[in-house]
Design an enzyme around this catalytic site. Structure first.
Site, PDB file in Angstrom:
ATOM      1  N   SER A 139      -5.252 137.142  23.684  1.00 20.74           N
ATOM      2  CA  SER A 139      -6.429 136.899  24.519  1.00 20.74           C
ATOM      3  C   SER A 139      -6.205 135.604  25.286  1.00 20.74           C
ATOM      4  O   SER A 139      -5.303 134.826  24.968  1.00 20.74           O
ATOM      5  CB  SER A 139      -7.667 136.768  23.625  1.00 20.74           C
ATOM      6  OG  SER A 139      -8.755 136.207  24.325  1.00 20.74           O
ATOM      7  N   TYR A 152     -12.983 134.455  16.497  1.00 19.24           N
ATOM      8  CA  TYR A 152     -12.118 135.233  17.389  1.00 19.24           C
ATOM      9  C   TYR A 152     -11.030 134.342  17.995  1.00 19.24           C
ATOM     10  O   TYR A 152      -9.848 134.699  18.020  1.00 19.24           O
ATOM     11  CB  TYR A 152     -12.972 135.858  18.489  1.00 19.24           C
ATOM     12  CG  TYR A 152     -12.243 136.812  19.411  1.00 19.24           C
ATOM     13  CD1 TYR A 152     -11.923 138.099  18.993  1.00 19.24           C
ATOM     14  CD2 TYR A 152     -11.910 136.437  20.711  1.00 19.24           C
ATOM     15  CE1 TYR A 152     -11.271 138.984  19.841  1.00 19.24           C
ATOM     16  CE2 TYR A 152     -11.269 137.317  21.565  1.00 19.24           C
ATOM     17  CZ  TYR A 152     -10.955 138.591  21.130  1.00 19.24           C
ATOM     18  OH  TYR A 152     -10.303 139.465  21.975  1.00 19.24           O
TER      19      TYR A 152
END
Length: 252
Positions: A139, A152
């Site tokens: 990400s 996350y």
């Protein structure tokens, strides 16, 4: 006559994972569609087969060692050979500040995103032959902290470093390990985040659009191509330039 190559894609029931699985099938790969949602994984595999591809759905909890072991036993029993490609895509996220984040949500996110990546890589590498490849889906928060996504962000930052470590250890076996870090991507999940997700992120992305799952699938194809055979331990940002932008004073 040689057999078609075999790929495992985790979190392949929807979004980016589904697109990766579908594109690999178009390229004549046999795809193991893995997801904790058995019904959705089965639907993805059936859709691939309807379009002329070859896929099977095998559900498991990638954060559970026994479940992952069973997955690879099933693959070996069904195909009598190891997979050639592993795409670690499965992920969950929790929107919360550090103050409000529960230990249960923290553990679930780390277990799925990071421990799952480790367990899948460990079992894949045991049987993988030279020329095999692992691609981890990271990400933009591999590099930058995202607000209210502490678990996350921690998991995805860990995936980038795990990619480097795995590439170093597995390189002598001829196994390449790389990471793809998507930017703002249009999926069912991101559409639910806000009513104007596409417009908001396109406005600050240098290419003036958000990405699609197909953009990520195309990056997977680039990294598994024989011409990328000397690329390992790398993170490829597929973000339209989004996370290349530095914070800069407006009137500097």
């Amino acid at each position: 006559m040689s057999q078609p190559p075999l790929a495992i894609v985790t979190g392949a029931a929807g979004g980016i994972g589904r697109s990766i699985a579908a594109e690999l099938a178009v390229q004549q790969w046999i795809v193991v569609v893995n997801d904790i949602d058995k019904a959705a994984a089965t639907q993805t595999a059936e859709d691939i087969c309807k379009h002329g591809g070859e896929a099977v759905a095998i559900s498991c909890d990638i954060g559970d060692q026994a479940s992952v072991s069973e997955l690879f036993c099933t693959i070996q029993h069904q195909f009598s050979r190891p997979a050639n490609l592993l795409v670690n895509n499965a992920a969950v996220q929790t929107w919360s500040s550090i103050d409000e984040l529960s230990i249960e949500d923290w553990q679930k996110t780390i277990n799925t995103n990071l421990t799952g990546c480790f367990l899948m890589t460990k079992h894949f590498a045991k049987a993988a032959t030279r020329g095999s490849s692992i691609i981890n889906i990271g990400s933009g928060c591999n590099h930058l902290a995202f607000p209210s996504l502490v678990d996350y962000t921690a998991s995805k930052g860990g995936i980038e470093m795990f990619t480097k470590s795995a590439a170093l250890e597995l390189g002598s076996r001829g196994i390449r390990v790389n990471c793809i870090a998507p930017g703002a991507i249009a999926t069912e999940r991101t559409a639910a985040e806000t009513g104007n997700y596409n417009q908001s992120w396109a406005a600050i992305t240098p290419l003036q659009r958000i990405g699609t799952p197909e953009d990520i699938a195309n990056a997977v194809l680039l990294l598994i191509d024989a011409k990328a055979g000397f690329i390992t331990g790398q993170t490829i940002n597929v973000d339209g330039g989004l996370f290349s932008r530095a914070i800069w004073p407006e009137n500097y």
